[in-house]
Design a protein around this motif. Structure first.
Motif, PDB file in Angstrom:
ATOM      1  N   VAL A 110     107.608  81.981  13.490  1.00 13.70           N
ATOM      2  CA  VAL A 110     108.674  82.666  14.236  1.00 13.70           C
ATOM      3  C   VAL A 110     108.256  82.870  15.685  1.00 13.70           C
ATOM      4  N   LEU A 111     107.046  83.348  15.908  1.00 16.97           N
ATOM      5  CA  LEU A 111     106.585  83.580  17.278  1.00 16.97           C
ATOM      6  C   LEU A 111     106.493  82.272  18.061  1.00 16.97           C
ATOM      7  N   GLU A 112     106.039  81.208  17.404  1.00 16.12           N
ATOM      8  CA  GLU A 112     105.969  79.911  18.087  1.00 16.12           C
ATOM      9  C   GLU A 112     107.365  79.427  18.476  1.00 16.12           C
ATOM     10  N   GLU A 113     108.330  79.574  17.572  1.00  9.87           N
ATOM     11  CA  GLU A 113     109.713  79.177  17.881  1.00  9.87           C
ATOM     12  C   GLU A 113     110.249  79.959  19.078  1.00  9.87           C
ATOM     13  N   LYS A 114     109.984  81.258  19.091  1.00  9.84           N
ATOM     14  CA  LYS A 114     110.451  82.100  20.202  1.00  9.84           C
ATOM     15  C   LYS A 114     109.781  81.682  21.509  1.00  9.84           C
ATOM     16  N   ARG A 115     108.495  81.398  21.456  1.00  4.87           N
ATOM     17  CA  ARG A 115     107.763  80.982  22.662  1.00  4.87           C
ATOM     18  C   ARG A 115     108.301  79.657  23.186  1.00  4.87           C
ATOM     19  N   ARG A 116     108.498  78.695  22.277  1.00  8.51           N
ATOM     20  CA  ARG A 116     109.010  77.387  22.692  1.00  8.51           C
ATOM     21  C   ARG A 116     110.439  77.483  23.240  1.00  8.51           C
ATOM     22  N   ALA A 117     111.238  78.388  22.672  1.00  8.64           N
ATOM     23  CA  ALA A 117     112.606  78.583  23.162  1.00  8.64           C
ATOM     24  C   ALA A 117     112.599  79.076  24.614  1.00  8.64           C
ATOM     25  N   GLN A 118     111.550  79.816  24.969  1.00 10.25           N
ATOM     26  CA  GLN A 118     111.399  80.297  26.348  1.00 10.25           C
ATOM     27  C   GLN A 118     110.710  79.258  27.236  1.00 10.25           C
ATOM     28  N   LYS A 119     110.355  78.112  26.640  1.00  9.81           N
ATOM     29  CA  LYS A 119     109.661  77.022  27.353  1.00  9.81           C
ATOM     30  C   LYS A 119     108.351  77.509  27.980  1.00  9.81           C
ATOM     31  N   LEU A 120     107.629  78.310  27.189  1.00 12.04           N
ATOM     32  CA  LEU A 120     106.341  78.828  27.631  1.00 12.04           C
ATOM     33  C   LEU A 120     105.216  78.146  26.869  1.00 12.04           C
ATOM     34  N   SER A 121     104.155  77.802  27.558  1.00 10.26           N
ATOM     35  CA  SER A 121     102.955  77.306  26.887  1.00 10.26           C
ATOM     36  C   SER A 121     102.172  78.505  26.370  1.00 10.26           C
ATOM     37  N   LYS A 122     101.246  78.247  25.458  1.00 14.46           N
ATOM     38  CA  LYS A 122     100.380  79.327  24.972  1.00 14.46           C
ATOM     39  C   LYS A 122      99.588  79.904  26.140  1.00 14.46           C
ATOM     40  N   ARG A 123      99.149  79.034  27.014  1.00 16.00           N
ATOM     41  CA  ARG A 123      98.353  79.465  28.160  1.00 16.00           C
ATOM     42  C   ARG A 123      99.162  80.372  29.079  1.00 16.00           C
ATOM     43  N   ARG A 124     100.386  79.970  29.381  1.00 12.18           N
ATOM     44  CA  ARG A 124     101.229  80.767  30.287  1.00 12.18           C
ATOM     45  C   ARG A 124     101.554  82.130  29.670  1.00 12.18           C
ATOM     46  N   LEU A 125     101.925  82.128  28.384  1.00 12.39           N
ATOM     47  CA  LEU A 125     102.221  83.393  27.707  1.00 12.39           C
ATOM     48  C   LEU A 125     100.991  84.292  27.708  1.00 12.39           C
ATOM     49  N   GLY A 126      99.838  83.707  27.409  1.00 13.10           N
ATOM     50  CA  GLY A 126      98.599  84.472  27.414  1.00 13.10           C
ATOM     51  C   GLY A 126      98.295  85.080  28.767  1.00 13.10           C
ATOM     52  N   MET A 127      98.523  84.315  29.838  1.00 18.98           N
ATOM     53  CA  MET A 127      98.288  84.830  31.188  1.00 18.98           C
ATOM     54  C   MET A 127      99.252  85.972  31.505  1.00 18.98           C
ATOM     55  N   MET A 128     100.513  85.836  31.083  1.00 17.28           N
ATOM     56  CA  MET A 128     101.509  86.883  31.334  1.00 17.28           C
ATOM     57  C   MET A 128     101.140  88.191  30.647  1.00 17.28           C
ATOM     58  N   LEU A 129     100.560  88.076  29.446  1.00 20.16           N
ATOM     59  CA  LEU A 129     100.323  89.248  28.607  1.00 20.16           C
ATOM     60  C   LEU A 129      98.872  89.701  28.566  1.00 20.16           C
ATOM     61  N   ASP A 130      97.999  88.986  29.261  1.00 22.39           N
ATOM     62  CA  ASP A 130      96.563  89.255  29.232  1.00 22.39           C
ATOM     63  C   ASP A 130      96.030  89.168  27.795  1.00 22.39           C
ATOM     64  N   ILE A 131      96.438  88.095  27.125  1.00 25.71           N
ATOM     65  CA  ILE A 131      95.968  87.776  25.774  1.00 25.71           C
ATOM     66  C   ILE A 131      95.438  86.346  25.842  1.00 25.71           C
ATOM     67  N   SER A 132      94.326  86.077  25.203  1.00 26.55           N
ATOM     68  CA  SER A 132      93.765  84.733  25.296  1.00 26.55           C
ATOM     69  C   SER A 132      94.648  83.706  24.586  1.00 26.55           C
ATOM     70  N   ARG A 133      94.621  82.488  25.115  1.00 28.78           N
ATOM     71  CA  ARG A 133      95.355  81.377  24.502  1.00 28.78           C
ATOM     72  C   ARG A 133      94.870  81.158  23.081  1.00 28.78           C
ATOM     73  N   LEU A 134      93.590  81.343  22.851  1.00 29.16           N
ATOM     74  CA  LEU A 134      93.014  81.183  21.518  1.00 29.16           C
ATOM     75  C   LEU A 134      93.609  82.194  20.540  1.00 29.16           C
ATOM     76  N   THR A 135      93.782  83.426  20.979  1.00 23.22           N
ATOM     77  CA  THR A 135      94.395  84.450  20.121  1.00 23.22           C
ATOM     78  C   THR A 135      95.826  84.064  19.770  1.00 23.22           C
ATOM     79  N   ILE A 136      96.577  83.605  20.758  1.00 22.31           N
ATOM     80  CA  ILE A 136      97.961  83.186  20.508  1.00 22.31           C
ATOM     81  C   ILE A 136      97.984  82.011  19.537  1.00 22.31           C
ATOM     82  N   ARG A 137      97.071  81.058  19.717  1.00 18.64           N
ATOM     83  CA  ARG A 137      97.002  79.909  18.810  1.00 18.64           C
ATOM     84  C   ARG A 137      96.702  80.351  17.382  1.00 18.64           C
ATOM     85  N   LYS A 138      95.747  81.268  17.238  1.00 13.49           N
ATOM     86  CA  LYS A 138      95.392  81.747  15.900  1.00 13.49           C
ATOM     87  C   LYS A 138      96.562  82.488  15.244  1.00 13.49           C
TER      88      LYS A 138
END
Length: 112
Positions: free
Chosen positions: A12-40
């Motif tokens: 669900v979270l991946e679908e929402k992120r892709r709908a916003q056309k955000l990469s894991k890296r960009r979302l992580g930078m916006m939220l101060d969360i590592s890309r690795l955490t988002i991937r996991k």
């Protein structure tokens, strides 16, 4: 959180992120969360805290309750929740929780 629910949450979270056309890296930078955490989280490998879930959902412009409802729907219809009743011990009583069909609420408006 059981594995099936973590998988549903990640999807669900991946679908929402892709709908916003955000990469894991960009979302992580916006939220101060590592890309690795988002991937996991998206791969169902992490058990995110409430704080992390709130930050992600707010960053994606959705509510946590919306995401949870979609996870519930996915696990219920995807047979991720066991079809057999679960037994829970209550004080001096054994209570069986079965899967209940969705309730028909009908018209809940007060009748005059």
């Amino acid at each position: 959180m059981n594995d099936a629910y973590k998988q549903a949450l990640g999807r669900v979270l991946e679908e929402k992120r892709r709908a916003q056309k955000l990469s894991k890296r960009r979302l992580g930078m916006m939220l101060d969360i590592s890309r690795l955490t988002i991937r996991k989280i998206e791969n169902g490998e992490a058990n995110p805290s409430l704080d992390i879930l709130l930050r992600i959902t707010q960053g994606l412009g959705v509510t946590l309750s919306e995401v949870i409802c979609e996870c519930e729907r996915a696990t219920r219809h995807g047979s991720a929740i066991p079809a057999t009743p679960m037994q829970t011990a209550l004080p001096s009583v054994n209570y069986i929780h079965g899967m209940l069909p969705e309730a028909d609420t009908g018209d809940l408006a007060p009748k005059d």
